[in-house]
Enzyme design. Structure first.
Site, PDB file in Angstrom:
ATOM      1  CG  PHE A 108      -0.421   0.477   2.500  1.00  0.00           C
ATOM      2  CD1 PHE A 108      -0.608   1.790   2.922  1.00  0.00           C
ATOM      3  CD2 PHE A 108       0.283  -0.387   3.335  1.00  0.00           C
ATOM      4  CE1 PHE A 108      -0.102   2.231   4.130  1.00  0.00           C
ATOM      5  CE2 PHE A 108       0.776   0.048   4.547  1.00  0.00           C
ATOM      6  CZ  PHE A 108       0.591   1.367   4.949  1.00  0.00           C
ATOM      7  CE  LYS A 109       3.614   1.352   4.758  1.00  0.00           C
ATOM      8  NZ  LYS A 109       4.790   1.094   5.528  1.00  0.00           N
ATOM      9  CG  ASP A 110       4.031   0.523  -4.457  1.00  0.00           C
ATOM     10  OD1 ASP A 110       5.177   0.975  -4.297  1.00  0.00           O
ATOM     11  OD2 ASP A 110       3.792  -0.684  -4.657  1.00  0.00           O
TER      12      ASP A 110
END
Length: 494
Positions: A108-110
């Site tokens: 999810f950091k993307d």
């Protein structure tokens, strides 16, 4: 929109300045002076992800020209994401899984780190800064690779990532230590994530070292969720998931939903709180922890006590005892009381704990999952729905089930699915009865793909034969020396 420090609200700067600085010079975090409200949510219903991103972010990043902000969004949310929807919503059983792992590093950091490099470059231009920016980041697994991927080979920026040597999955580690780009520097820390994170914060707050860098034409910034440029883009996908439910006719207009977020540093669930404050119809924010259940204890007792052993689990991105973004939430719910926040953060540093009486967290529910419950949840979701989830998502699913049992609340619920199951192959495989003992991680992943009938993502399949480029290791007290060495600033250049 101005941004103020949680520890001194007389410090007030623009959004572009907040993105560049990352953390306030007094150690506080930047927050907007007010959380803007959305227009009628029904007017957003037919927007695609990019259009929605602009509608949300333009309310926060007000010193960016609209065309420049749109350009940042266009560059971020392009074909580097394997799904055209960017963040698809998948129903499995009674829950809706918001898949946030279709970006280049499968986490999810993307979602935020794909846009942060573009926001930062534009912010540098707005403020006419002619120094080279050094991104300094601690990671519990996913932030590091996503930041490296986003900033690799970006002109005028160097990126340094510290990770706990034995506190990330094998795949997460390989993703980082094989990272290409001559502006990248990756270091394993002999310690846990809190050691890495506190070390980075100490370096940010070391005025002598910051001045040394300044004289050598460098300026520090951060890619952690302490940076407002990380936090604001995360608000978008909560709106997007709600609008997807509306388009699917799974909910009625203005019907409230629950949101479950597996969290360690409290950033992802804080973004959901911001979405709620902006007007997203949310009933309950469900905070899911692993066995490092410091947030569960805090939500239920008002006591934040880090005087405990950090437990290494199969959900390493949540193996955290100092949840940085909680400071932002407390600032908001205390009525922007910077003195109160400063006192509580001092207590945490000096005593290892703080207590808040009459804590108003009625928007939140907190619980945690054991390792056994994580395995059980992975197995259950797969057996009942042929749907594979990673350990972080399994923590969230298990806490969601506990919430329903406890409250009998049948509100439609979105679960933030934060990583691809292939990043944590051993745990996921053993949970669905694949014998993972004494097997190579890549062989396990192949077995997992065959059993689940899913193709292994290219970003993971290609790791097996990639060359290890970063072999750096140090103790916490040596972090500054390694940074000096990488930047060649041992002595001040006149």
């Amino acid at each position: 929109m101005e941004y103020i420090s949680t520890r001194n609200k007389t410090i007030s700067i623009s959004s572009s300045e907040a993105i560049i600085q990352g953390i306030s010079k007094d150690g506080g975090l930047f927050v907007p002076t007010s959380i803007p409200k959305t227009d009628n949510i029904m007017d957003l219903k037919e927007m695609n992800y990019k259009e929605l991103a602009f509608a949300i972010m333009s309310k926060f990043f007000t010193d960016f020209e609209p065309s420049a902000l749109k350009n940042c969004i266009d560059k971020a949310y392009d074909n580097k994401f394997s799904s055209q929807e960017i963040a698809p919503l998948v129903r499995a059983g009674d829950a809706f899984f918001l898949e946030l792992f279709h970006g280049p590093t499968l986490a999810f950091k993307d979602m935020a780190l794909s846009i942060l490099p573009h926001l930062l470059k534009e912010a540098i231009s707005i403020n006419e800064i002619d120094k080279e920016v050094v991104i300094l980041t601690a990671t519990s697994g996913d932030t590091g690779k996503a930041a490296l991927e986003g900033f690799a080979n970006v002109d005028g920026i160097k990126i340094i990532v510290f990770f706990p040597e034995d506190g990330v999955s094998e795949i997460q580690k390989r993703q980082m230590i094989t990272q290409e780009g001559n502006n990248t520097f990756v270091v394993g820390i002999n310690g846990n994530f809190d050691d890495a994170q506190s070390g980075v914060k100490e370096i940010f707050n070391n005025s002598d070292f910051v001045n040394l860098l300044d004289k050598n034409n460098y300026i520090f910034s951060s890619a952690n969720s302490i940076n407002i440029g990380r936090l604001i883009p995360q608000i978008v996908y909560y709106f997007y998931s709600y609008l997807t439910l509306l388009r699917q006719r799974s909910i009625k207009d203005n019907e409230k939903i629950n949101i479950v977020v597996p969290t360690g540093n409290f950033g992802n669930i804080l973004a959901a709180y911001y979405a709620k404050e902006m007007g997203l119809p949310v009933n309950k924010l469900i905070c899911a922890s692993n066995e490092n259940n410091i947030l569960t204890d805090f939500i239920n007792t008002g006591i934040y006590d880090k005087r405990r052993e950090l437990i290494l689990t199969s959900s390493p991105s949540m193996d955290i005892l100092v949840s940085s973004n909680l400071e932002r939430l407390l600032f908001h719910i205390s009525g922007y009381d910077d003195i109160f926040i400063r006192n509580k953060m001092d207590e945490l540093t000096k005593l290892g704990y703080y207590k808040i009486d009459n804590l108003n967290l009625e928007d939140f529910y907190g619980s945690y999952s054991t390792e056994e419950e994580v395995s059980f949840s992975i197995n259950k979701v797969f057996a009942e729905n042929s749907y594979l989830i990673d350990p972080h998502t399994a923590v969230a699913y298990n806490v969601y089930e506990k919430y329903r049992l406890e409250t009998h609340d049948n509100t439609k619920t979105i679960i933030a699915s934060t990583a691809s199951p292939f990043k944590f192959g051993t745990k996921v495989a053993s949970s669905i009865n694949i014998d993972a003992r004494n097997k190579d991680e890549f062989n396990i992943i192949e077995e997992l793909a065959n059993k689940a009938n899913i193709k292994i993502p290219k970003a993971i399949a290609s790791l097996k034969n990639k060359e290890v480029l970063h072999k750096n290791n140090c103790n916490k007290e040596d972090m500054k020396d390694l940074i000096s060495e990488f930047l060649k600033v041992g002595e001040v250049n006149d």
